[in-house]
Design a protein around this motif. Structure first.
Motif, PDB file in Angstrom:
ATOM      1  N   ASP A  89       0.817  -1.214   0.000  1.00 58.72           N
ATOM      2  CA  ASP A  89       0.000   0.000   0.000  1.00 58.72           C
ATOM      3  C   ASP A  89       0.854   1.269   0.000  1.00 58.72           C
ATOM      4  O   ASP A  89       0.449   2.290  -0.548  1.00 58.72           O
ATOM      5  CB  ASP A  89      -0.951  -0.006   1.203  1.00 58.72           C
ATOM      6  N   VAL A  90       2.019   1.187   0.638  1.00 53.38           N
ATOM      7  CA  VAL A  90       2.914   2.355   0.626  1.00 53.38           C
ATOM      8  C   VAL A  90       3.338   2.644  -0.813  1.00 53.38           C
ATOM      9  O   VAL A  90       3.352   3.791  -1.261  1.00 53.38           O
ATOM     10  CB  VAL A  90       4.161   2.112   1.518  1.00 53.38           C
ATOM     11  N   GLN A  91       3.662   1.580  -1.554  1.00 53.70           N
ATOM     12  CA  GLN A  91       4.072   1.756  -2.951  1.00 53.70           C
ATOM     13  C   GLN A  91       2.947   2.377  -3.785  1.00 53.70           C
ATOM     14  O   GLN A  91       3.187   3.250  -4.616  1.00 53.70           O
ATOM     15  CB  GLN A  91       4.479   0.407  -3.570  1.00 53.70           C
ATOM     16  N   ARG A  92       1.751   1.918  -3.552  1.00 51.45           N
ATOM     17  CA  ARG A  92       0.609   2.459  -4.311  1.00 51.45           C
ATOM     18  C   ARG A  92       0.424   3.944  -4.031  1.00 51.45           C
ATOM     19  O   ARG A  92       0.173   4.737  -4.925  1.00 51.45           O
ATOM     20  CB  ARG A  92      -0.670   1.705  -3.928  1.00 51.45           C
ATOM     21  N   GLN A  93       0.572   4.279  -2.761  1.00 46.57           N
ATOM     22  CA  GLN A  93       0.427   5.677  -2.364  1.00 46.57           C
ATOM     23  C   GLN A  93       1.559   6.519  -2.979  1.00 46.57           C
ATOM     24  O   GLN A  93       1.362   7.646  -3.382  1.00 46.57           O
ATOM     25  CB  GLN A  93       0.444   5.744  -0.826  1.00 46.57           C
ATOM     26  N   ARG A  94       2.733   5.899  -3.043  1.00 53.12           N
ATOM     27  CA  ARG A  94       3.890   6.584  -3.591  1.00 53.12           C
ATOM     28  C   ARG A  94       3.670   6.938  -5.070  1.00 53.12           C
ATOM     29  O   ARG A  94       4.041   7.992  -5.535  1.00 53.12           O
ATOM     30  CB  ARG A  94       5.137   5.706  -3.455  1.00 53.12           C
ATOM     31  N   ALA A  95       2.996   5.991  -5.767  1.00 52.53           N
ATOM     32  CA  ALA A  95       2.717   6.235  -7.180  1.00 52.53           C
ATOM     33  C   ALA A  95       1.855   7.477  -7.345  1.00 52.53           C
ATOM     34  O   ALA A  95       1.919   8.168  -8.355  1.00 52.53           O
ATOM     35  CB  ALA A  95       2.034   5.013  -7.778  1.00 52.53           C
ATOM     36  N   LYS A  96       1.043   7.748  -6.309  1.00 49.94           N
ATOM     37  CA  LYS A  96       0.187   8.945  -6.363  1.00 49.94           C
ATOM     38  C   LYS A  96       0.948  10.189  -5.913  1.00 49.94           C
ATOM     39  O   LYS A  96       0.382  11.283  -5.864  1.00 49.94           O
ATOM     40  CB  LYS A  96      -1.012   8.772  -5.429  1.00 49.94           C
ATOM     41  N   GLY A  97       2.196   9.974  -5.493  1.00 49.45           N
ATOM     42  CA  GLY A  97       3.002  11.118  -5.070  1.00 49.45           C
ATOM     43  C   GLY A  97       2.643  11.626  -3.686  1.00 49.45           C
ATOM     44  O   GLY A  97       2.940  12.763  -3.337  1.00 49.45           O
ATOM     45  N   ARG A  98       1.992  10.774  -2.896  1.00 42.77           N
ATOM     46  CA  ARG A  98       1.630  11.227  -1.547  1.00 42.77           C
ATOM     47  C   ARG A  98       2.165  10.268  -0.492  1.00 42.77           C
ATOM     48  O   ARG A  98       2.286   9.067  -0.747  1.00 42.77           O
ATOM     49  CB  ARG A  98       0.115  11.321  -1.430  1.00 42.77           C
ATOM     50  N   PRO A  99       2.501  10.801   0.685  1.00 46.07           N
ATOM     51  CA  PRO A  99       3.000   9.899   1.730  1.00 46.07           C
ATOM     52  C   PRO A  99       1.881   9.041   2.327  1.00 46.07           C
ATOM     53  O   PRO A  99       0.726   9.452   2.358  1.00 46.07           O
ATOM     54  CB  PRO A  99       3.577  10.856   2.778  1.00 46.07           C
ATOM     55  N   TYR A 121      11.998   1.704  11.763  1.00 44.30           N
ATOM     56  CA  TYR A 121      13.216   0.958  11.433  1.00 44.30           C
ATOM     57  C   TYR A 121      12.919  -0.102  10.373  1.00 44.30           C
ATOM     58  O   TYR A 121      13.630  -0.239   9.386  1.00 44.30           O
ATOM     59  CB  TYR A 121      13.768   0.323  12.710  1.00 44.30           C
ATOM     60  N   TRP A 122      11.838  -0.823  10.573  1.00 46.05           N
ATOM     61  CA  TRP A 122      11.431  -1.882   9.637  1.00 46.05           C
ATOM     62  C   TRP A 122      11.172  -1.317   8.237  1.00 46.05           C
ATOM     63  O   TRP A 122      11.613  -1.874   7.230  1.00 46.05           O
ATOM     64  CB  TRP A 122      10.188  -2.571  10.207  1.00 46.05           C
ATOM     65  N   LEU A 123      10.477  -0.182   8.183  1.00 46.67           N
ATOM     66  CA  LEU A 123      10.197   0.445   6.888  1.00 46.67           C
ATOM     67  C   LEU A 123      11.502   0.885   6.222  1.00 46.67           C
ATOM     68  O   LEU A 123      11.679   0.719   5.015  1.00 46.67           O
ATOM     69  CB  LEU A 123       9.251   1.639   7.075  1.00 46.67           C
ATOM     70  N   GLY A 124      12.406   1.420   7.044  1.00 46.14           N
ATOM     71  CA  GLY A 124      13.711   1.840   6.538  1.00 46.14           C
ATOM     72  C   GLY A 124      14.465   0.665   5.929  1.00 46.14           C
ATOM     73  O   GLY A 124      15.123   0.795   4.891  1.00 46.14           O
ATOM     74  N   GLN A 125      14.351  -0.487   6.592  1.00 47.72           N
ATOM     75  CA  GLN A 125      14.994  -1.698   6.070  1.00 47.72           C
ATOM     76  C   GLN A 125      14.469  -2.055   4.688  1.00 47.72           C
ATOM     77  O   GLN A 125      15.127  -2.733   3.925  1.00 47.72           O
ATOM     78  CB  GLN A 125      14.734  -2.880   7.009  1.00 47.72           C
ATOM     79  N   HIS A 126      13.245  -1.624   4.400  1.00 44.76           N
ATOM     80  CA  HIS A 126      12.673  -1.897   3.080  1.00 44.76           C
ATOM     81  C   HIS A 126      12.892  -0.736   2.125  1.00 44.76           C
ATOM     82  O   HIS A 126      12.169  -0.596   1.133  1.00 44.76           O
ATOM     83  CB  HIS A 126      11.184  -2.222   3.211  1.00 44.76           C
ATOM     84  N   GLY A 127      13.842   0.110   2.475  1.00 42.94           N
ATOM     85  CA  GLY A 127      14.230   1.185   1.568  1.00 42.94           C
ATOM     86  C   GLY A 127      13.249   2.348   1.507  1.00 42.94           C
ATOM     87  O   GLY A 127      13.297   3.153   0.575  1.00 42.94           O
ATOM     88  N   LEU A 128      12.358   2.432   2.487  1.00 46.06           N
ATOM     89  CA  LEU A 128      11.377   3.519   2.437  1.00 46.06           C
ATOM     90  C   LEU A 128      11.839   4.713   3.253  1.00 46.06           C
ATOM     91  O   LEU A 128      12.533   4.564   4.263  1.00 46.06           O
ATOM     92  CB  LEU A 128      10.028   3.005   2.953  1.00 46.06           C
ATOM     93  N   LYS A 129      11.434   5.899   2.798  1.00 47.86           N
ATOM     94  CA  LYS A 129      11.819   7.120   3.496  1.00 47.86           C
ATOM     95  C   LYS A 129      10.718   7.504   4.481  1.00 47.86           C
ATOM     96  O   LYS A 129       9.593   7.839   4.097  1.00 47.86           O
ATOM     97  CB  LYS A 129      12.046   8.245   2.476  1.00 47.86           C
ATOM     98  N   VAL A 130      11.076   7.424   5.743  1.00 48.11           N
ATOM     99  CA  VAL A 130      10.094   7.598   6.811  1.00 48.11           C
ATOM    100  C   VAL A 130      10.239   8.977   7.448  1.00 48.11           C
ATOM    101  O   VAL A 130      11.325   9.537   7.474  1.00 48.11           O
ATOM    102  CB  VAL A 130      10.314   6.512   7.889  1.00 48.11           C
ATOM    103  N   GLN A 131       9.123   9.491   7.940  1.00 42.29           N
ATOM    104  CA  GLN A 131       9.193  10.689   8.774  1.00 42.29           C
ATOM    105  C   GLN A 131       8.329  10.494  10.005  1.00 42.29           C
ATOM    106  O   GLN A 131       7.244   9.920   9.920  1.00 42.29           O
ATOM    107  CB  GLN A 131       8.706  11.905   8.000  1.00 42.29           C
ATOM    108  N   LEU A 132       8.817  10.944  11.149  1.00 40.89           N
ATOM    109  CA  LEU A 132       8.034  10.819  12.377  1.00 40.89           C
ATOM    110  C   LEU A 132       7.317  12.139  12.671  1.00 40.89           C
ATOM    111  O   LEU A 132       7.814  13.207  12.311  1.00 40.89           O
ATOM    112  CB  LEU A 132       8.937  10.468  13.565  1.00 40.89           C
ATOM    113  N   ALA A 133       6.171  12.035  13.334  1.00 41.45           N
ATOM    114  CA  ALA A 133       5.433  13.239  13.726  1.00 41.45           C
ATOM    115  C   ALA A 133       5.132  13.156  15.214  1.00 41.45           C
ATOM    116  O   ALA A 133       4.477  12.219  15.663  1.00 41.45           O
ATOM    117  CB  ALA A 133       4.136  13.346  12.922  1.00 41.45           C
ATOM    118  N   ALA A 134       5.639  14.138  15.971  1.00 36.41           N
ATOM    119  CA  ALA A 134       5.486  14.110  17.435  1.00 36.41           C
ATOM    120  C   ALA A 134       4.160  14.739  17.831  1.00 36.41           C
ATOM    121  O   ALA A 134       4.087  15.913  18.182  1.00 36.41           O
ATOM    122  CB  ALA A 134       6.655  14.840  18.092  1.00 36.41           C
ATOM    123  N   CYS A 135       3.104  13.959  17.792  1.00 34.79           N
ATOM    124  CA  CYS A 135       1.777  14.497  18.099  1.00 34.79           C
ATOM    125  C   CYS A 135       1.312  14.114  19.493  1.00 34.79           C
ATOM    126  O   CYS A 135       0.139  14.279  19.818  1.00 34.79           O
ATOM    127  CB  CYS A 135       0.780  14.072  17.037  1.00 34.79           C
TER     128      CYS A 135
END
Ligand SMILES: Nc1nc2c(ncn2[C@@H]2O[C@H](COP(=O)(O)OP(=O)(O)OP(=O)(O)O)[C@@H](O)[C@H]2O)c(=O)[nH]1
Ligand SMILES: Nc1nc2c(ncn2[C@@H]2O[C@H](COP(=O)(O)OP(=O)(O)OP(=O)(O)O)[C@@H](O)[C@H]2O)c(=O)[nH]1
Ligand SMILES: [Mg+2]
Ligand SMILES: [Mg+2]
Lengths: 307, 320
Positions: A89-99, A121-135
């Motif tokens: 699903d992350v890949q599909r979203q990426r195709a739309k240009g949205r996180p 960490y797990w997502l990073g291992q799969h080569g994905l660029k992650v961002q955290l949000a401190a909410c």
């Protein structure tokens, strides 16, 4: 000749509730000993009983073995829920240009922030660029906690300190992530009790406003009967307290079951949570470092419950 | 709140027996079944519940009770005795007397006039750090001079959390971003505050669990370094069947002298924590009902509380 005999024996031994009761009572006690909520243990036993009454017992199995098999099937059926494929699903979203946006929620101290970091960490291992949000803009040290994880993981963190509106912080974080071409935004939220209406309303509105792709409920394997209440009330709040005019309420998509390393064979919370919500266990937290994240092993959970 | 629901369940089970025409084995079984259900729904340890049931059955032999005796009263008394014994945790006489004395003097584990070191221990996320400040704040209001030491070098943001809490509550604190050995920090902090004449030095530690021996060893080292006058076991009120074993392991590793049950502002019924009381044989001295340090930090002394709860339930069940 053999099959005829078997048929006759089987035919003459249709099971009654009375035949089953002692075995069912044992099972219920065992499930509760393994930390399945009382209500759920009773319901599971009842539905197994219903499925067995009137059935013929094959001549070679005793009632107990027969009941055990039925429980194995029933418990596996409950726990084997289809989960979304996050990486896909992350890949599909990426195709739309949205996180791809994930919101973590749950009661206090269950492990939301820590397991958010493990998933990053797990997502990073799969080569994905992650961002955290401190909410989590409420609990003392929550922002610094996430800051530390972001630094160790080498991923960016969006934070606005404390006492800000978490829904707004999330919205800004998502905007920044989109601008920076991040693949995934992981949104940490403050712990809250399921009965605390103002806080539940705030969560519901955060989710409505930010329309995440995935809502994860974080629950600890240590929890007892309250597991049921937590899941039911979080789902209900997401449904009932969504701002008026909301088109579709976003309910819990999956469960992160944490502290699985602290309970030995008392794995029952997994069953209570899944049964109460219908949501699958998507991740299992089994320690305090980044690599301590697993998929649920349904077979071994069922084995632990029935052993 | 805590135990209320349990109390109601037990009372209604007894009441239903009171409505039965004849009190025979079946009526007793039915009543015990309902009571056990109420206990199990509150997360009381399954084994303790089973023991309670069989003890009651052993004590009351319905068929043999002489006709003249009031069976109902005998059964009700047996039930209450066994439940109280279970909640008491079977601590020996001396432990109970000491706890009762503390309760009566309102000191809850620490006595004024002598400086104290109090160490907080417990499972991950149970509420230690939050409760430390509450405990300090509560005592500060009572005229103590508390101080907080952060001996959690493991959890990300742990020192910031304690620092921010302590600052809000205006309580001096000690900790370090560099030192990685919690025993060293604990010792330094305690020494510093001793010199400064603080009389209640509270040491916060990392969360840990019995399955990781190294973490328990670390806890022993911290205890060795600061020689606490009291170790407080902090327990999440919503914990289930794992409570007993975990609490027992903590007790066996450090001298737990008191229990604090947290998060009772939620929906949890607190029975898991009661099982922990049974395992540690230590009284509950406080319970937490919120996330801030100023929230009413409700005071609860286990024995008084249980006694009160039992008398209320007895009253409701019409027993003198
Ligand atoms: N043993 C074990 N500990 C865990 C696990 N996951 C988290 N923890 C610990 O649980 C404690 C609480 O974790 P947090 O991530 O801060 O919990 P939280 O839900 O974010 O807490 P709040 O934001 O205060 O509500 C920390 O000490 C974590 O190290 C796990 O899978 N196993
Ligand atoms: N609602 C409620 N939340 C509480 C209570 N006590 C603590 N909390 C919350 O529970 C979460 C965990 O509390 P902490 O004090 O960080 O727990 P801890 O035992 O120090 O955690 P570790 O150091 O990671 O083992 C935080 O979000 C606290 O705000 C309480 O009585 N009620
Ligand atoms: Mg958090
Ligand atoms: Mg802490």
């Amino acid at each position: 000749f053999m099959s005829k005999l078997a048929l006759r024996v089987a035919g003459s031994s249709a099971l009654s509730r009375e035949d089953l009761q002692p075995a069912l009572d044992d099972m219920q006690r065992k499930l509760m000993e393994r930390n399945v909520a009382e209500e759920i243990a009773a319901q599971v036993c009842d539905s197994v009983a219903k499925s067995l009454v009137g059935k013929a017992l094959s001549s070679f199995t005793g009632v107990r073995a027969f009941v055990l098999r039925a429980f194995e099937d029933s418990l596996s059926g409950i726990l084997n829920k289809r989960a979304v494929d996050v990486l896909h699903d992350v890949q599909r979203q990426r195709a739309k240009g949205r996180p791809y946006v994930v919101v973590f929620c749950g009661v206090n101290g269950v492990g939301k922030s820590t397991n958010l970091a493990k998933i990053a960490y797990w997502l990073g291992q799969h080569g994905l660029k992650v961002q955290l949000a401190a909410c989590d803009t409420f609990r003392a040290g929550a922002v610094e906690q996430l800051k530390t994880h972001a630094m160790r993981l080498g991923v960016p963190l969006y934070e606005r300190g404390y006492e800000k509106d978490p829904a707004k912080v999330a919205a800004e974080a998502i905007r920044v992530a989109e601008r920076d071409g991040r693949d995934v935004v992981l949104v940490d939220t403050a712990g809250r009790m399921q009965d605390n209406e103002p806080l539940m309303r705030a969560l519901s509105s955060l989710i409505h406003v930010n329309a995440p792709n995935l809502v994860l409920f974080v629950g600890e394997a240590l929890v007892g009967n309250d597991a049921v209440d937590q899941l039911v009330k979080f789902n209900r709040a997401l449904h009932d307290l969504a701002p008026t005019g909301a088109t579709r309420a976003h309910m819990i998509d999956g469960i992160v079951l944490t502290k699985f390393d602290t309970i030995d064979d008392k794995v029952g919370a997994a069953l209570s949570m899944v049964y109460a919500s219908g949501a699958p266990v998507m991740f299992v937290g089994c320690g305090q470092t980044y690599v301590d994240l697993k998929k649920l092993n349904v077979r071994s959970v069922v084995r632990a419950l029935l052993q | 709140m805590v135990l209320n629901e349990l109390g109601r369940g037990i009372t209604s089970a007894l009441a239903s027996m009171a409505n039965a025409m004849v009190i025979d084995e079946a009526a007793l079984d039915e009543c015990l079944k309902e009571i056990c259900k109420a206990l199990l729904q509150s997360d009381v340890n399954v084994k303790l519940v089973a023991a309670m049931r069989s003890n009651v059955k052993k004590r009351v032999n319905v068929e043999e009770l002489a006709a003249g005796l009031n069976k109902r009263k005998i059964i009700e008394k047996a039930v209450f005795d066994e439940i109280c014994a279970m909640l008491d945790g079977g601590g020996d006489g001396d432990e109970k007397k000491a706890a009762a004395k503390d309760g009566a003097s309102g000191s809850y584990g620490v006595r004024k006039g002598k400086p104290h070191v109090v160490m907080f221990v417990g499972l991950q996320g149970s509420g230690k750090t939050t409760t430390c400040t509450k405990y300090a704040y509560w005592h500060k209001k009572k005229g103590w001079k508390p101080a907080l030491v952060c001996a959690d070098t493991f959890r990300a943001g742990a020192f910031d959390q304690l620092k921010q809490n302590a600052t809000k509550a205006q309580i001096p604190f000690y900790g370090s971003y560099e030192e990685t050995d919690p025993a060293v920090i604990a010792q330094q902090g305690v020494e510093l505050f001793r010199r400064e004449g603080r009389d209640l030095i509270i040491v916060d530690t990392s969360g840990r669990h019995k399955q990781e021996a190294a973490l328990f060893e670390e806890m022993r080292q911290v205890a060795e370094a600061v020689k606490p006058d009291l170790a407080v076991f902090v327990m999440d009120g919503s914990i289930g069947q794992a409570a007993f074993d975990q609490a027992k392991a903590f007790k066996e590793s450090v001298e737990v002298g008191a229990v604090i049950v947290t998060k009772l502002d939620g929906h949890a019924k607190g029975g898991g924590a009661l099982s922990a009381v049974a395992a540690t044989k230590s009284p509950v001295i406080f319970y937490g009902t919120g996330r801030g340090h100023q929230e009413v930090f409700m005071l609860l002394e286990a024995y008084k509380h249980y006694a009160k709860y039992a008398t209320q339930a007895l009253k409701a069940a019409n027993i003198p």
